[in-house]
Write a protein that holds these residues in place. Structure first.
Motif: not given
Length: 89
Positions: A62-63, A66-67
């Protein structure tokens, strides 16, 4: 003689099963219920453990997504890092 005949025709034995006692397979029902409950508990424990083990990977993905969405990394780097996260230990 009539008393004996009356007794034999009105009384069919000891208890509800007659002279032979309960059926020989009666313990199977308890064993089957025990096995069903045990299988349900084991299944629940396995599913909860798998979900807990997969949680860190989902957070990392998920991170990473997002990036990528924010434009911090390009598609090639996103795929490479995602593949590293998805590798089995």
């Amino acid at each position: 003689m009539t008393t004996l005949l009356t007794t034999l025709t009105t009384h069919d034995g000891w208890g509800p099963w007659g002279h032979d006692g309960p059926p020989a397979y009666w313990p199977v029902f308890g064993i089957v219920w025990f096995l069903l409950v045990a299988a349900a508990i084991v299944t629940a424990v396995v599913l909860v453990r798998r979900a807990r083990q997969a949680e860190p990977r989902r957070v990392g993905e998920r991170t990473l997504a997002e990036r990528y969405a924010a434009g911090e990394i390009d598609a090639e780097e996103y795929r490479a890092r995602r593949d590293v996260l998805r590798e089995q230990p």
